[in-house]
Motif scaffolding. Structure first.
Motif, PDB file in Angstrom:
ATOM      1  N   PHE A   1       0.859  -1.178   0.000  1.00 37.87           N
ATOM      2  CA  PHE A   1       0.000   0.000   0.000  1.00 37.87           C
ATOM      3  C   PHE A   1       0.898   1.233   0.000  1.00 37.87           C
ATOM      4  CE2 PHE A   1      -2.260  -3.448   1.951  1.00 37.87           C
ATOM      5  CZ  PHE A   1      -3.545  -3.343   1.476  1.00 37.87           C
ATOM      6  N   CYS A   2       0.381   2.344  -0.508  1.00 39.35           N
ATOM      7  CA  CYS A   2       1.184   3.565  -0.572  1.00 39.35           C
ATOM      8  C   CYS A   2       0.361   4.773  -0.168  1.00 39.35           C
ATOM      9  CB  CYS A   2       1.736   3.768  -1.987  1.00 39.35           C
ATOM     10  SG  CYS A   2       2.756   5.260  -2.181  1.00 39.35           S
ATOM     11  N   MET A   3       0.921   5.579   0.737  1.00 36.21           N
ATOM     12  CA  MET A   3       0.349   6.885   1.053  1.00 36.21           C
ATOM     13  C   MET A   3       1.252   7.926   0.408  1.00 36.21           C
ATOM     14  SD  MET A   3      -0.710   8.642   4.714  1.00 36.21           S
ATOM     15  CE  MET A   3      -2.128   7.552   4.948  1.00 36.21           C
TER      16      MET A   3
ATOM     17  N   ILE B   1      -1.562   6.684  11.046  1.00 34.03           N
ATOM     18  CA  ILE B   1      -1.878   5.624  12.005  1.00 34.03           C
ATOM     19  C   ILE B   1      -3.248   5.019  11.705  1.00 34.03           C
ATOM     20  CG2 ILE B   1      -2.337   5.094  14.429  1.00 34.03           C
ATOM     21  CD1 ILE B   1       0.612   5.548  13.849  1.00 34.03           C
ATOM     22  N   LYS B   2      -4.222   5.871  11.440  1.00 36.62           N
ATOM     23  CA  LYS B   2      -5.578   5.402  11.159  1.00 36.62           C
ATOM     24  C   LYS B   2      -5.608   4.526   9.906  1.00 36.62           C
ATOM     25  CE  LYS B   2     -10.317   7.073  10.423  1.00 36.62           C
ATOM     26  NZ  LYS B   2     -11.183   8.290  10.305  1.00 36.62           N
ATOM     27  N   TYR B   3      -4.914   4.972   8.848  1.00 37.24           N
ATOM     28  CA  TYR B   3      -4.888   4.204   7.613  1.00 37.24           C
ATOM     29  C   TYR B   3      -4.154   2.877   7.822  1.00 37.24           C
ATOM     30  CZ  TYR B   3      -4.099   2.985   2.715  1.00 37.24           C
ATOM     31  OH  TYR B   3      -4.068   2.319   1.508  1.00 37.24           O
ATOM     32  N   SER B   4      -3.046   2.919   8.546  1.00 34.03           N
ATOM     33  CA  SER B   4      -2.264   1.712   8.800  1.00 34.03           C
ATOM     34  C   SER B   4      -3.089   0.666   9.529  1.00 34.03           C
ATOM     35  CB  SER B   4      -1.012   2.051   9.617  1.00 34.03           C
ATOM     36  OG  SER B   4      -0.165   2.940   8.923  1.00 34.03           O
TER      37      SER B   4
ATOM     38  N   SER C   1       1.784  -4.193   8.873  1.00 38.06           N
ATOM     39  CA  SER C   1       2.751  -4.713   9.844  1.00 38.06           C
ATOM     40  C   SER C   1       4.129  -4.068   9.690  1.00 38.06           C
ATOM     41  CB  SER C   1       2.878  -6.233   9.698  1.00 38.06           C
ATOM     42  OG  SER C   1       3.278  -6.588   8.380  1.00 38.06           O
ATOM     43  N   LEU C   2       4.373  -3.429   8.546  1.00 40.12           N
ATOM     44  CA  LEU C   2       5.663  -2.781   8.297  1.00 40.12           C
ATOM     45  C   LEU C   2       5.443  -1.524   7.467  1.00 40.12           C
ATOM     46  CD1 LEU C   2       8.834  -2.817   8.291  1.00 40.12           C
ATOM     47  CD2 LEU C   2       8.672  -4.107   6.155  1.00 40.12           C
TER      48      LEU C   2
END
Length: 229
Positions: free
Chosen positions: A32-34, A61-64, A70-71
């Protein structure tokens, strides 16, 4: 189902290269990418890419958590400066990227120079740190016409001015110092080192050190380094 869900922070060429390398892994991962902008190369590789302010710790944090990350791998310097790595570790999410305290070697020019001086690490030029113009003219006179002025912070690669390239004389140097002071910033003035530049990046887990190949930026336009940066 993937064995590991990885969040990549950033969307430049650096992060694109990281994404491509991750996809070559034999591990079963989901990426995934932000991003700060939509990178079509990364978009093709990731399960999902979202354009969001990755300097906003709460949003990351919310998106994770929503993606069971996990990383996290942090590419840009700004999220490191605001302490994103620290916050992710606090949420039991592992991070490739230094915590805020350790990232100061990149985010503060003065800290990096002071570190070299404190531990007698070779390669440290003659330098001084300033928060006003007091003593600037005197130090410039001491080091002569070969000097560099560095804004003490992140400036997207635009905070360094070099004599003979960006600054023609001490008057222009003083004007740049005043510009930095006007923005409330610290700055470092140091002697200009002449030579070939390269970067050596290394991975460290706190105990062992693994070096990457030495690499170079070829910053100047035109053949033979004859053009501007």
């Amino acid at each position: 189902m993937s064995d590991k869900k990885i969040l990549l922070i950033g969307s430049g060429a650096r992060e694109h290269a990281i994404a491509k390398a991750l996809k070559q892994s034999k591990a079963n991962i989901e990426l995934f990418c932000m991003a700060s902008s939509l990178n079509p190369g990364i978009e093709k590789i990731c399960s999902e890419i979202i354009v969001e302010n990755f300097n906003d710790i709460d949003k990351v944090i919310k998106y994770s958590k929503s993606k069971s990350i996990s990383l996290a791998i942090i590419g840009p310097e700004n999220p490191l400066e605001v302490g994103l790595a620290d916050s992710l570790w606090n949420e039991k999410i592992k991070v490739v990227g230094p915590k805020k305290k350790l990232a100061r070697i990149e985010t503060s020019k003065a800290f990096a120079r002071d570190l070299l001086k404190k531990y007698n690490i070779p390669g440290c030029p003659n330098y001084q740190t300033f928060d006003s113009t007091l003593g600037v003219s005197s130090f410039l006179s001491e080091i002569g016409d070969h000097f560099v002025i560095k804004f003490d912070g992140l400036a997207g690669g635009k905070g360094v001015k070099v004599s003979g390239e960006h600054l023609a004389n001490h008057t222009e140097a003083l004007d740049y110092c005043k510009q930095i002071i006007g923005g409330g910033g610290l700055f470092v003035i140091e002697e200009k080192l002449i030579g070939e530049e390269f970067s050596l990046m290394s991975f460290c887990d706190g105990e062992s050190l693994q070096h990457m190949p030495a690499v170079q930026d070829h910053k100047r336009a035109h053949e033979g380094d004859t053009g501007p940066n």
